[in-house]
Design an enzyme around this catalytic site. Structure first.
Site, mmCIF file in Angstrom:
data_model
loop_
_atom_site.group_PDB
_atom_site.id
_atom_site.type_symbol
_atom_site.label_atom_id
_atom_site.label_comp_id
_atom_site.label_asym_id
_atom_site.label_seq_id
_atom_site.Cartn_x
_atom_site.Cartn_y
_atom_site.Cartn_z
ATOM 1 N N ALA A 314 0.770 -1.057 -0.091
ATOM 2 C CA ALA A 314 -0.098 0.028 0.096
ATOM 3 C C ALA A 314 0.937 1.274 0.121
ATOM 4 O O ALA A 314 1.233 1.699 1.000
ATOM 5 C CB ALA A 314 -0.820 -0.055 1.190
ATOM 6 N N ALA A 316 1.284 4.382 -1.795
ATOM 7 C CA ALA A 316 1.077 5.886 -2.052
ATOM 8 C C ALA A 316 1.168 6.588 -0.723
ATOM 9 O O ALA A 316 0.479 6.177 0.186
ATOM 10 C CB ALA A 316 -0.048 6.163 -3.115
ATOM 11 N N GLY A 318 4.229 7.054 -1.523
ATOM 12 C CA GLY A 318 5.684 6.736 -1.747
ATOM 13 C C GLY A 318 6.729 6.971 -0.666
ATOM 14 O O GLY A 318 7.893 6.669 -0.861
ATOM 15 N N LYS A 320 7.576 5.594 2.010
ATOM 16 C CA LYS A 320 8.329 4.454 2.652
ATOM 17 C C LYS A 320 8.751 3.686 1.305
ATOM 18 O O LYS A 320 10.086 3.178 1.258
ATOM 19 C CB LYS A 320 7.275 3.545 3.324
ATOM 20 C CG LYS A 320 6.782 4.216 4.635
ATOM 21 C CD LYS A 320 5.927 3.281 5.373
ATOM 22 C CE LYS A 320 5.189 4.176 6.499
ATOM 23 N NZ LYS A 320 4.061 5.264 6.089
ATOM 24 N N ASP A 384 2.026 -1.312 5.173
ATOM 25 C CA ASP A 384 1.750 -0.165 5.754
ATOM 26 C C ASP A 384 0.200 0.019 5.361
ATOM 27 O O ASP A 384 -0.244 0.656 4.718
ATOM 28 C CB ASP A 384 2.477 1.004 5.401
ATOM 29 C CG ASP A 384 2.400 2.249 6.066
ATOM 30 O OD1 ASP A 384 2.304 2.402 7.263
ATOM 31 O OD2 ASP A 384 2.309 3.491 5.213
ATOM 32 N N CYS A 441 -0.857 3.641 11.249
ATOM 33 C CA CYS A 441 -0.674 5.076 11.868
ATOM 34 C C CYS A 441 -1.728 4.990 12.915
ATOM 35 O O CYS A 441 -2.688 5.977 13.067
ATOM 36 C CB CYS A 441 -0.357 6.049 11.261
ATOM 37 S SG CYS A 441 -1.785 6.300 10.034
HETATM 38 C C1 SAM Z 1 -1.305 4.238 5.115
HETATM 39 S S1 SAM Z 1 -1.400 4.789 3.412
HETATM 40 C C2 SAM Z 1 0.312 4.050 2.897
HETATM 41 C C3 SAM Z 1 1.207 5.354 3.062
HETATM 42 C C4 SAM Z 1 2.432 4.801 2.299
HETATM 43 N N1 SAM Z 1 2.824 3.657 2.612
HETATM 44 C C5 SAM Z 1 3.633 5.796 2.344
HETATM 45 O O1 SAM Z 1 4.316 5.888 3.133
HETATM 46 O O2 SAM Z 1 3.593 6.798 1.658
HETATM 47 C C6 SAM Z 1 -2.388 3.328 3.148
HETATM 48 C C7 SAM Z 1 -2.696 2.990 1.518
HETATM 49 O O3 SAM Z 1 -3.267 2.023 1.348
HETATM 50 C C8 SAM Z 1 -4.205 2.274 -0.108
HETATM 51 N N2 SAM Z 1 -5.243 0.958 0.125
HETATM 52 C C9 SAM Z 1 -6.331 1.104 0.503
HETATM 53 N N3 SAM Z 1 -6.839 -0.058 0.430
HETATM 54 C C10 SAM Z 1 -5.921 -0.973 -0.274
HETATM 55 C C11 SAM Z 1 -6.004 -2.118 -0.776
HETATM 56 N N4 SAM Z 1 -6.835 -2.928 -0.597
HETATM 57 N N5 SAM Z 1 -4.883 -2.496 -1.424
HETATM 58 C C12 SAM Z 1 -3.950 -1.676 -1.476
HETATM 59 N N6 SAM Z 1 -3.972 -0.361 -1.294
HETATM 60 C C13 SAM Z 1 -4.669 0.085 -0.395
HETATM 61 C C14 SAM Z 1 -4.783 3.662 0.342
HETATM 62 O O4 SAM Z 1 -5.236 4.224 -0.963
HETATM 63 C C15 SAM Z 1 -3.557 4.473 0.768
HETATM 64 O O5 SAM Z 1 -2.624 5.056 -0.053
#
Ligand code: SAM
Length: 614
Positions: A314, A316, A318, A320, A384, A441
């Site tokens: 997950a 975006a 980006g 991490k 994440d 978080c």
């Molecule tokens: C906590 S944020 C991630 C932040 C990212 N790891 C960073 O450090 O920039 C969680 C992300 O998971 C995405 N997300 C939600 N449901 C998801 C799924 N079923 N599969 C993959 N990604 C998902 C969201 O759109 C969001 O961008």
């Protein structure tokens, strides 16, 4: 560290540059607290990685759009003697509940009246808590100053009684000349909860969760910490710059900064700046990422190695992913997946700006990734996870009033599926890896410890130390719930303790590629499986009410808790009824049955031939 120390060069490759004095504003002391000294196994891999990070500096310039911070998104779809509850404000309420039914304390608002009296040589506020009887007045909401006063009074009152039993409490009250009449502890807690909701703008559900998690003094510290922003941090992109060079340049631009803390060799904390920190030429050139301190942690815990295959499930925007790529020195492959198409733009922009070249971006639901990338094929996975965001209230105030039990249930449901998918992608036989890091978080137990406990039951994985030498150990028990003892290897971070966002990190090692874990000799109880535990010897954790966070988790959500994930596809399964054990017939019984069959056959075939009318 003083700014001048940023100039010290490693290995004699010193580029002497005279520093201008930092801006007039005085440099604050260490912003992020130093790691708590805990005896914890060190993850040597992390140390090696961070040592080497600074040595690599490829300076090149790229212009791309920006997007800094990571945040939770669900739209898709204790240092207290090892016992987090020893000061739990709800703990004693049960005893106090047994108080005689005082009609005055049954409903309505409470009023705290204060008188100054001489107590033990000092001035102490005498607390006399009475029930308002005037209903008109009841309707009037107290102003914020009075509300705040009452919060402090009740908190002080409750914390004084935290270690006293009811009778002791009454005699203590008498000895202090306080009224022994008045509301029970439960009433006080309820009032405190309402006042905190009114004063800080939380809904009752979320405040209820916080109340059950923290002793009263700490609760107030946490809530206050959520009211203030966390320090602005930047992470040096070691693919393009060295931290000390970056610090020099930014100092010259009038950015007042310091190294983040001992635990990071790439982080800088920004106290104030004469230029917008997200729009400097260095930012545009990808020399750094604006990134909260807590979001460094899962990447450090995952500690990806050069030339590995790593998945960021997950990804975006980006924050991490770009850190993982830097730790891997742009070698190997990072599969950066994001389910929300609209968020891909920020992800790819950041990858480009930061000069990341080892990444493949994909746009799948993370649950289905094992089908896309293959089962048991990668060395490490970072999950994440999308979460309730209850750790980042200082960034997103709307969480206070908007999160409901249903939101948490939805998060938990998705998190369980994602963690199994994460594990399924990792090859337990990887020579260098075999690890999964799960982070959120959120500070909610169902989204953290309960998810890991669930994974331990569903797959052959074990918890290993996160390699972070600070942070509180995760809960091994919470209220009526018991988790696997190894949950103490997970780490919790809090704004009021660590001066960073509320955060949770767990690191799992995949032991085999089997779908089922070997039978554990030490069962724990996941949320949905938790049975009342005989805690007669354990007064501390024997709640009368079910934990707010876990309320209605068992079954009410369309059987969601029994859903299982298999290679990315989902199917619901009702708990199966046990079939009675089949009893096999003995040899004698079998030959007797055969004999009878033969006789019957003989009878049939002895019918006259040619009797066509029959
Ligand atoms: C906590 S944020 C991630 C932040 C990212 N790891 C960073 O450090 O920039 C969680 C992300 O998971 C995405 N997300 C939600 N449901 C998801 C799924 N079923 N599969 C993959 N990604 C998902 C969201 O759109 C969001 O961008």
């Amino acid at each position: 560290m003083a700014p001048s120390s940023l100039n010290k060069k490693k290995g004699g490759k010193t580029k002497t540059r005279s520093l201008p004095p930092p801006p007039k504003k005085k440099q604050k002391k260490e912003f992020i607290p130093e790691p708590e000294s805990e005896s914890e196994e060190e993850d040597s891999m992390i140390e090696e990685e961070s040592e080497s990070e600074e040595e690599d500096s490829i300076i090149e310039e790229e212009e791309v759009e920006t997007d800094g911070e990571s945040f939770s998104d669900m739209s898709s779809d204790v240092d207290d003697d090892d016992d987090p509850f020893h000061k739990d404000i709800l703990r004693e309420e049960h005893e106090q509940d047994k108080e005689k039914d005082d009609p005055e304390t049954k409903s309505g608002k409470l009023e705290v009246k204060k008188e100054k009296t001489e107590v033990e040589g000092g001035l102490e506020t005498k607390t006399d808590i009475k029930k308002e009887t005037n209903f008109e007045e009841e309707k009037l909401k107290p102003d914020l100053t009075n509300l705040q006063k009452r919060i402090k009074e009740i908190a002080r009152f409750l914390s004084k009684f935290k270690d006293l039993r009811q009778e002791e409490g009454q005699s203590w009250k008498k000895s202090k000349g306080l009224s022994t009449e008045g509301p029970s502890r439960k009433d006080l807690v309820a009032q405190l909860q309402l006042d905190l909701c009114a004063y800080y703008g939380y809904n009752e559900f979320l405040m209820g969760v916080l109340v059950e998690m923290f002793p009263v003094t700490e609760l107030l510290e946490l809530i206050e910490a959520y009211e203030k922003p966390r320090p602005i941090c930047i992470r040096t992109n070691t693919l393009k710059a060295r931290r000390r060079d970056l610090a020099d340049v930014l100092l010259n631009r009038g950015v007042n900064l310091d190294p983040l803390s001992k635990w990071s060799k790439v982080g800088l904390v920004v106290y104030d700046s004469q230029v917008p920190i997200g729009a400097t030429p260095e930012y545009m050139a990808g020399y750094y990422m604006l990134q909260s301190a807590s979001s460094f942690l899962p990447c450090m815990a995952l500690a990806p190695q050069e030339n590995e295959k790593v998945v960021d499930m997950a990804a975006a925007p980006g924050g991490k992913t770009t850190y993982l790529a830097a730790l891997m020195k742009n070698s190997g492959i990072v599969y950066a997946n994001e389910m929300k198409e609209s968020r891909l733009k920020s992800l790819t922009a950041n990858l480009q700006r930061m000069g990341v070249t080892n990444t493949i971006v994909s746009n799948y639901d993370g649950k289905g990734l094992p089908r896309v990338l293959g089962m048991n094929t990668v060395d490490r996975v970072l999950l994440d996870a999308p979460c309730s965001g209850t750790g980042v209230i200082s960034k997103d105030e709307s969480v206070k009033a908007s999160k409901s039990l249903e939101d948490i249930q939805n998060c938990v449901f998705l998190q369980k599926q994602l963690i199994l998918a994460a594990i399924d992608m990792v090859d337990a036989n990887s020579e260098t890896g075999g690890f999964i890091v799960y982070s959120t978080c959120s500070i909610m137990v169902p989204e953290n410890e309960a998810i890991i406990d669930y994974a331990l039951k569903k797959r052959d994985v074990q918890l290993v130390p996160c390699g972070l030498d600070f942070g509180r150990p995760g809960f091994t028990r919470f209220r009526e719930h018991r988790f696997h003892h190894s949950l103490d290897k997970t780490r919790r971070f809090y704004p009021h303790v660590h001066n960073m966002d509320g955060f949770f990190v767990a690191k799992l090692k995949k032991m085999s590629n089997m779908k089922q874990p070997p039978r554990s000799s030490e069962p724990s109880e996941t949320v949905e499986q938790a049975e009342p535990v005989d805690s007669s010897n354990d007064e501390k954790i024997q709640p009368e009410v079910k934990s707010q966070q876990f309320k209605d988790f068992s079954g009410s959500k369309k059987g969601k808790d029994t859903m299982q994930v298999n290679s990315g596809s989902t199917k619901t399964s009702k708990p199966k009824e046990r079939r009675p054990k089949r009893k096999y017939p003995s040899r004698e019984e079998l030959s007797q049955a055969r004999e009878e069959k033969r006789k019957a056959l003989r009878k049939k075939t002895s019918k006259p031939i040619g009797n066509v009318n029959e």
